[in-house]
Design an enzyme around this catalytic site. Sequence first.
Site, PDB file in Angstrom:
ATOM      1  N   ASP A  19      -6.524  25.155  -5.292  1.00  0.00           N
ATOM      2  CA  ASP A  19      -6.799  23.757  -4.932  1.00  0.00           C
ATOM      3  C   ASP A  19      -5.767  23.153  -3.980  1.00  0.00           C
ATOM      4  O   ASP A  19      -5.755  21.935  -3.767  1.00  0.00           O
ATOM      5  CB  ASP A  19      -6.872  22.908  -6.210  1.00  0.00           C
TER       6      ASP A  19
ATOM      7  N   GLU B  29      -3.803  15.357  -1.160  1.00  0.00           N
ATOM      8  CA  GLU B  29      -3.713  13.960  -1.610  1.00  0.00           C
ATOM      9  C   GLU B  29      -3.201  13.845  -3.041  1.00  0.00           C
ATOM     10  O   GLU B  29      -2.510  12.881  -3.387  1.00  0.00           O
ATOM     11  CB  GLU B  29      -5.101  13.324  -1.541  1.00  0.00           C
ATOM     12  N   ASP B  30      -3.544  14.836  -3.865  1.00  0.00           N
ATOM     13  CA  ASP B  30      -3.235  14.701  -5.290  1.00  0.00           C
ATOM     14  C   ASP B  30      -1.758  14.889  -5.617  1.00  0.00           C
ATOM     15  O   ASP B  30      -1.316  14.490  -6.693  1.00  0.00           O
ATOM     16  CB  ASP B  30      -4.084  15.702  -6.096  1.00  0.00           C
TER      17      ASP B  30
ATOM     18  N   ARG C 153      -2.378  23.157 -11.104  1.00  0.00           N
ATOM     19  CA  ARG C 153      -2.003  22.597  -9.803  1.00  0.00           C
ATOM     20  C   ARG C 153      -0.536  22.159  -9.740  1.00  0.00           C
ATOM     21  O   ARG C 153      -0.093  21.639  -8.724  1.00  0.00           O
ATOM     22  CB  ARG C 153      -2.940  21.417  -9.469  1.00  0.00           C
TER      23      ARG C 153
ATOM     24  N   ARG D 213      -7.239  13.043 -15.416  1.00  0.00           N
ATOM     25  CA  ARG D 213      -6.062  13.619 -14.744  1.00  0.00           C
ATOM     26  C   ARG D 213      -4.827  12.708 -14.812  1.00  0.00           C
ATOM     27  O   ARG D 213      -3.709  13.158 -14.586  1.00  0.00           O
ATOM     28  CB  ARG D 213      -6.401  13.873 -13.268  1.00  0.00           C
TER      29      ARG D 213
ATOM     30  N   HIS E 226     -11.974  11.189 -10.016  1.00  0.00           N
ATOM     31  CA  HIS E 226     -10.852  10.305  -9.660  1.00  0.00           C
ATOM     32  C   HIS E 226     -11.351   8.905  -9.304  1.00  0.00           C
ATOM     33  O   HIS E 226     -12.511   8.732  -8.930  1.00  0.00           O
ATOM     34  CB  HIS E 226     -10.142  10.844  -8.404  1.00  0.00           C
TER      35      HIS E 226
ATOM     36  N   CYS F 227      -9.116  13.556  -0.031  1.00  0.00           N
ATOM     37  CA  CYS F 227      -8.251  14.515  -0.733  1.00  0.00           C
ATOM     38  C   CYS F 227      -7.568  15.517   0.186  1.00  0.00           C
ATOM     39  O   CYS F 227      -6.575  16.124  -0.209  1.00  0.00           O
ATOM     40  CB  CYS F 227      -9.038  15.236  -1.811  1.00  0.00           C
TER      41      CYS F 227
HETATM   42  C1  CIR Z   1      -9.544  19.604  -8.576  1.00  0.00           C
HETATM   43  O1  CIR Z   1     -10.367  19.584  -9.501  1.00  0.00           O
HETATM   44  O2  CIR Z   1      -8.369  19.278  -8.745  1.00  0.00           O
HETATM   45  C2  CIR Z   1     -10.024  20.067  -7.217  1.00  0.00           C
HETATM   46  N1  CIR Z   1     -11.001  21.079  -7.359  1.00  0.00           N
HETATM   47  C3  CIR Z   1     -10.581  18.913  -6.427  1.00  0.00           C
HETATM   48  C4  CIR Z   1      -9.554  17.843  -6.173  1.00  0.00           C
HETATM   49  C5  CIR Z   1     -10.092  16.755  -5.303  1.00  0.00           C
HETATM   50  N2  CIR Z   1      -9.079  15.765  -5.129  1.00  0.00           N
HETATM   51  C6  CIR Z   1      -9.312  14.535  -4.713  1.00  0.00           C
HETATM   52  O3  CIR Z   1     -10.450  14.166  -4.494  1.00  0.00           O
HETATM   53  N3  CIR Z   1      -8.271  13.735  -4.586  1.00  0.00           N
END
Ligand code: CIR
Length: 254
Positions: free
Chosen positions: A59, A64-65, A84, A129, A159, A246
């Site tokens: 991922d 962004e995360d 992650r 999350r 999110h 993201c």
């Molecule tokens: C996840 O589940 O963490 C990733 N497959 C997708 C994350 C998408 N992040 C976002 O929209 N900020």
Amino acid sequence: MIAITREVSPSLVDCELSYVARSPIDVGLAKAQHGAYRDTLARLGCRVVALPTLADMPDAVFVEDVAIVTDEVAVITRTGAVSRRGEGASAAEVLRGYRPIRTIEAPGTIDGGDVLRIGRRVFVGESARTNAEGTAQLRTILGWFGYTVESVPIRECLHLKSAVTQLDDTRVLVQPAWVDPAVFSDYRVIEIDPSEEHAANVVRVGAAVISPACFPLTHARIRAEGIDVVAVDVSEIQRAEGAVTCCSILMRDS
Ligand code: CIR
């Protein structure tokens, strides 16, 4: 603007999925789509910076995360998904060159996808999350710089920014099935077309927004507001439960 990005990992097919069913992902196509996304950011005036590729972190493209960046500070998150947690270190190394670094510490968790900042107001989704401790730590850090942090309930989505994003300083794009539009009553609320359930995630760059190509009815609603929409095909990113915010961290070049 600077746009921090990271190349799609060859292991993308092993991504985390929560609300989206697993379907085959064409990683070659995902890389091409990601390249076109980066080109779009550049065409809209961003200086695009690439973090090192993390081949064994499925991922990692979803940068962004892992960090929340304001004009004053970069907050490295502790992601809600344990798989992650290794993505943040290399982002911190690069962000250190632009901003002082703060970090969210255990037991706090927060994903950048849950953090919507409009001016000095920061909305944080109460998702699977992001926990209350993570939100409280962010409130303390950003409080030093004059930001208020508000916690927002969400439902049936990954999110907060799956459910609402900013169109400009006064308008937001909302999926009312996933977040209560009344939370955003200080802004003009534009609702997505109900047949395009994932359409609320757009990236604002200056006077335009970038949006996935598969949401033409919502694009018409945005254009009716006098806002430019730049459509990008991100089908393979969407199969990994990603969208357009993201894949970048946008920050002012200061
Ligand atoms: C996840 O589940 O963490 C990733 N497959 C997708 C994350 C998408 N992040 C976002 O929209 N900020």
